[in-house]
Design an enzyme around this catalytic site. Structure first.
Site, short mmCIF file in Angstrom:
data_model
loop_
_atom_site.label_atom_id
_atom_site.label_comp_id
_atom_site.label_asym_id
_atom_site.label_seq_id
_atom_site.Cartn_x
_atom_site.Cartn_y
_atom_site.Cartn_z
CG MET A 1 -1.88 -1.22 1.16
SD MET A 1 -3.42 -0.98 2.06
CE MET A 1 -2.82 -0.69 3.70
CG LEU B 1 7.22 1.32 -1.00
CD1 LEU B 1 7.93 1.06 -2.33
CD2 LEU B 1 6.29 0.16 -0.66
CD GLU C 1 15.61 -0.05 4.36
OE1 GLU C 1 16.02 -1.09 3.80
OE2 GLU C 1 15.65 1.07 3.80
N GLY C 2 11.16 -2.87 5.49
CA GLY C 2 10.43 -4.14 5.46
C GLY C 2 10.03 -4.48 4.02
CG HIS C 3 7.03 -2.15 2.01
ND1 HIS C 3 6.84 -1.00 2.75
CD2 HIS C 3 5.86 -2.81 2.01
CE1 HIS C 3 5.59 -0.96 3.17
NE2 HIS C 3 4.97 -2.05 2.75
N GLY D 1 5.02 -9.87 4.09
CA GLY D 1 5.82 -9.75 5.31
C GLY D 1 5.16 -10.50 6.46
CE LYS E 1 4.01 -4.29 10.12
NZ LYS E 1 2.55 -4.08 10.36
CG ASP E 2 0.59 -7.16 7.93
OD1 ASP E 2 -0.17 -6.52 8.66
OD2 ASP E 2 1.50 -6.63 7.28
CB VAL F 1 12.60 -5.41 8.41
CG1 VAL F 1 13.81 -4.50 8.54
CG2 VAL F 1 12.83 -6.45 7.32
O1 PAF Z 1 -0.17 -5.75 3.63
C1 PAF Z 1 -0.59 -4.83 2.89
O2 PAF Z 1 0.08 -3.80 2.68
C2 PAF Z 1 -1.96 -4.95 2.26
O3 PAF Z 1 -2.86 -5.58 3.13
C3 PAF Z 1 -1.95 -5.64 0.89
C4 PAF Z 1 -1.50 -7.08 1.01
C5 PAF Z 1 -1.03 -4.88 -0.05
C6 PAF Z 1 -3.36 -5.63 0.29
O4 PAF Z 1 -3.84 -4.34 0.12
#
Ligand code: PAF
Length: 288
Positions: free
Chosen positions: A31, A34, A36-38, A148, A150-151, A177
């Protein structure tokens, strides 16, 4: 690096890459905002795939009306520069109207795994996540998609969706991260004010406390949860715990007696941002 704003454009870029010889296409759904995790997900994708797509889309359907959809950070230029410097081939950054045409009526729903923790606190959240992620998979057609840890619940729900709907791709889940003080990287950290930011590392401290108690032999989940809640109460008075849970790593069912590996997960609502974190605790075989 190409930036596609429409479904047709990104489909064409991926198709061209495949014609040009790309065998493995990787997708990192984000989303934006961004961090360091991304970038760690992008780096793994870059190492494994021939063509890497990052989607940047703040998905309105996964936010409840009282949540932070409008305040969600959107530093688009920074995100594009970051993607470019991490070797991304294409960014897919559609508008909400592009993703949800007038009259949009479909929902992808995963039962069971979505009913506790985030799903209980954020009704409808996972329907929004599954629906948008299914759309992104159909639009981009990746061989691998990167998420990640984290979720944690989100990654379990997405794996289940992919398995149950026979979606032809692999889901890779990459480690959390953290900042130097232990705070898990999150786009929402940017919304914390100074006082909240000072208290926010208590999420990780609480998980480490849970880990220590379990490693020292505590087997009663309620006792661990109580200790975690009191640490949160003492060290993060600005926050309010939404939940502290100890669950089975696969079924996400709440555990009462800790007899095998568990995931400790929690969510804390600060006035400016709601944060989540989790930790897997391996229970040593000898003490089982
Ligand atoms: O983890 C996220 O950033 C969001 O839930 C995702 C997977 C991009 C879906 O919108």
């Amino acid at each position: 690096m190409k930036v596609a704003k429409t479904i047709d454009e990104i489909r064409r870029l991926v198709a061209d890459a495949r014609v040009g010889g790309a065998r493995l296409v990787g997708l990192v759904p984000t989303m934006g905002a961004l961090h360091e995790g991304h970038y760690s997900l992008i780096d793994v994708a870059r190492g494994e795939c021939d063509f890497v797509v990052v989607s940047i889309f703040v998905n309105p359907t996964q936010f409840a009306p009282n949540e932070d959809y409008r305040n969600y950070p959107r530093p688009v230029e920074n995100d594009l520069a970051g993607c470019e410097s991490h070797g991304v081939d294409a960014v897919f950054a559609p508008s909400a109207d592009e993703m949800y045409q007038a009259g949009f009526a479909a929902t992808v729903k995963v039962a069971g795994l979505t009913e506790s923790m985030e799903g209980r606190c954020r009704p409808g959240h996972f329907d929004g996540v599954c629906t948008v992620v299914a759309k992104l998979f159909n639009i981009v057609g990746p061989n691998v998609a990167y998420f990640g840890a984290k979720d944690y619940q989100q990654s379990a729900v997405i794996r289940k969706m992919v398995a149950d709907l026979d979606m032809p791709l692999r889901i890779a889940v990459c480690p959390i991260v953290r900042e130097a003080d232990g705070l898990a990287m999150s786009s929402r950290n940017a919304n914390l004010d100074d006082a909240e930011r000072i208290q926010a590392p208590v999420l990780h401290e609480s998980l480490r406390l849970a880990e220590r108690l379990i490693r020292e032999g505590e087997r009663n989940a309620a006792n661990v949860i109580e200790s975690v809640q009191s640490l949160l109460g003492e060290n993060a008075p600005l926050g309010e715990a939404d939940y502290v849970a100890i669950v089975d790593p696969d079924s996400l069912a709440a555990v009462e007696e800790i007899e095998s590996d568990v995931v400790v997960a929690l969510a804390v609502k600060f006035p400016s941002a709601r944060l989540i974190d989790n930790m897997r605790v391996d229970v040593p075989k000898t003490s089982r």
